[in-house]
Design an enzyme around this catalytic site. Structure first.
Site, PDB file in Angstrom:
ATOM      1  N   CYS A 266     -33.206  16.308 -14.720  1.00 15.70           N
ATOM      2  CA  CYS A 266     -32.837  15.953 -13.340  1.00 15.70           C
ATOM      3  C   CYS A 266     -31.534  16.625 -12.893  1.00 15.70           C
ATOM      4  O   CYS A 266     -31.204  16.600 -11.709  1.00 15.70           O
ATOM      5  CB  CYS A 266     -32.715  14.442 -13.193  1.00 15.70           C
ATOM      6  SG  CYS A 266     -34.174  13.571 -13.751  1.00 15.70           S
TER       7      CYS A 266
ATOM      8  N   HIS B 161     -28.451  12.869  -7.314  1.00 20.88           N
ATOM      9  CA  HIS B 161     -29.835  12.864  -7.774  1.00 20.88           C
ATOM     10  C   HIS B 161     -30.446  11.514  -7.382  1.00 20.88           C
ATOM     11  O   HIS B 161     -29.847  10.464  -7.600  1.00 20.88           O
ATOM     12  CB  HIS B 161     -29.867  13.064  -9.287  1.00 20.88           C
ATOM     13  CG  HIS B 161     -31.185  12.734  -9.895  1.00 20.88           C
ATOM     14  ND1 HIS B 161     -32.375  13.216  -9.383  1.00 20.88           N
ATOM     15  CD2 HIS B 161     -31.515  11.950 -10.957  1.00 20.88           C
ATOM     16  CE1 HIS B 161     -33.365  12.752 -10.119  1.00 20.88           C
ATOM     17  NE2 HIS B 161     -32.876  11.972 -11.059  1.00 20.88           N
TER      18      HIS B 161
ATOM     19  N   ASN C 202     -38.250   9.422  -7.481  1.00 20.54           N
ATOM     20  CA  ASN C 202     -37.413  10.325  -8.264  1.00 20.54           C
ATOM     21  C   ASN C 202     -38.208  11.607  -8.523  1.00 20.54           C
ATOM     22  O   ASN C 202     -39.195  11.594  -9.260  1.00 20.54           O
ATOM     23  CB  ASN C 202     -37.053   9.608  -9.578  1.00 20.54           C
ATOM     24  CG  ASN C 202     -36.226  10.467 -10.512  1.00 20.54           C
ATOM     25  OD1 ASN C 202     -36.101  11.674 -10.327  1.00 20.54           O
ATOM     26  ND2 ASN C 202     -35.669   9.837 -11.528  1.00 20.54           N
TER      27      ASN C 202
END
Ligand code: ACO
Length: 383
Positions: free
Chosen positions: A114, A258, A288
């Site tokens: 990520c 993020h 996500n």
């Protein structure tokens, strides 16, 4: 001459198919209430059967090039941050290079989960600062839906698919990517992992490797530990990067983290004593999307008018590895008016790029068919 890497284009792509929490509650034992309360996510986009990380990355890149008003053949470097490539090689970046017809670009994938987009942005910015390239396309793209255990309610509700891209261009005018910190801690690798699968038995004495012990390449996560890690590193990396850039939080217009989980970001905001309004969030509608989340959120922030020329924006990533990092970017462009017909017309070039690619493949086959019969089987000229 100092070369600064300015963001001159941005683009995003989300698959059409939206899966709501209610729809997920028909697949696993969960509810909209549980998911929304714990994560802030309402819905996510899921790739169609014909879509891949490369096709989504291409769509985002084509839009970013349209905003930058740059011809694909002018691009010198393509980096795709992804943990969900369809192939280890060719890299997703090479497939994107082919789809774009970016005939003068080096291309590679970057793996930092990520945090991948922040890592890729820094690699591209440094290549520009060093003078080795004049511009670069930096993409974060993921098809998380294909590496999730759809029977595991503790992970399948969290993720989504998509891609975001920016175009960086070198200039002697100060601005763009001003400072970046990148960090890692491999001792936490087990907290968040996605195994690669190796199936081939090796019939060589002493090397009889047949299996890496994993039966599925699906995401495995220790949610609570990841939560703790994330809240700590968001705060520390923002501190570190601001120090490096000689700025304070007062100088920052917007933080784009993020998009993992709204509660993680709320806890980090408290640690930093910053109001939530300083943080841009779009995870309610995307989930996500791993390496794609920061560039997707950046595009949405621009669309929402949250970035003005001369704003300082902090991008902060954290994820598997463990990895984390933050960048201060001086935003110095007014979004150009990219009219729809103009953009549509320019897409003809991508149809032509695919055509040229097919011709090159055909040429190789014809050459191979013509050349091979005149040579010995080992490829050397016979005499
Ligand atoms: N629906 C309903 N119940 C659920 C679900 C679900 N989708 N998932 C788990 N539960 C249940 C569990 O089974 C457990 O039930 P039990 O008490 O009967 O055993 C209960 O809810 C509590 O489970 P926990 O795992 O303790 O829930 P927690 O409050 O820790 O929340 C969550 C889980 C949301 C994953 C949280 O740990 C978290 O946000 N972690 C951060 C991880 C993250 O965001 N990862 C994203 C990827 S990593 C990254 O991008 C950096």
């Amino acid at each position: 001459m100092m070369r600064y890497a300015h963001v001159v284009g941005w683009g995003r792509y989300l698959p059409d198919r939206v899966v709501t929490n209610d729809e997920l509650s028909r697949v696993v034992d969960t509810s909209d209430e549980w998911i929304y309360q714990r994560t802030g996510i309402h819905e996510r986009h899921i790739a169609a059967a014909h879509e891949t990380t490369a096709t989504m990355a291409f769509e985002a890149a084509a839009r970013a090039l349209a905003v930058a008003d740059l011809h694909p053949s002018a691009i010198e470097l393509i980096i795709v941050a992804t943990s969900t490539p369809a192939y280890m090689f060719p890299s997703t970046a090479c497939t994107v290079q082919d789809y774009l017809g970016a005939s003068h670009a080096g291309a590679f994938d970057l793996s930092a989960a990520c945090s991948g987009f922040v890592y890729a942005l820094q690699m591209a910015a440094q290549s520009i600062a060093a003078g080795s390239v004049h511009n670069a396309l930096v993409i974060g793209a993921e098809t998380m839906s294909r590496v999730i255990d759809w029977q595991d309610r503790s992970t399948c509700v969290l993720f989504g698919d998509g891609a975001g891209a920016v175009v960086l261009k070198g200039s002697s005018i100060p601005g763009g990517v001003m400072a970046t910190t990148l960090r890692s801690d491999g001792s936490g690798g087990d907290l968040l992992s996605l195994p690669a699968l190796y199936h081939n038995p090796v019939p060589i004495a002493g090397a009889e490797f047949s299996h890496n012990g994993h039966h599925k390449n699906i995401v495995d996560m220790d949610g609570k530990q990841v939560y703790r890690f994330a809240t700590n590193v968001i705060a520390s990396s923002i501190h570190d990067v601001l120090k490096m850039a000689e700025l304070t939080t007062d100088d920052i217009a917007l933080i784009i983290p993020h998009q993992a989980n709204v509660r993680i970001i709320e806890t980090a905001a408290k640690k930093l004593k910053l109001p939530m309004e300083k943080f841009y969030l779009n995870l309610e509608h995307t989930g996500n999307t791993s390496a794609a989340s920061i560039p997707l959120a950046l595009c949405d922030a621009v669309r929402d008018g949250r970035l003005k020329p001369d704003d300082n924006v902090v991008l902060v990533g954290f994820g598997g590895g463990l990895t984390w990092g933050a960048s201060v970017v001086k935003w110095d462009v007014t979004p150009p008016d990219v009219s729809f017909p103009d953009r549509e017309w320019k897409r003809v070039r991508y149809v032509m790029a695919r055509g040229r690619s097919h011709v090159r493949r055909l040429q190789r086959r014809v050459e191979a068919a013509v050349v091979r019969p005149s040579r010995n089987g080992d490829g050397s000229d016979g005499d």
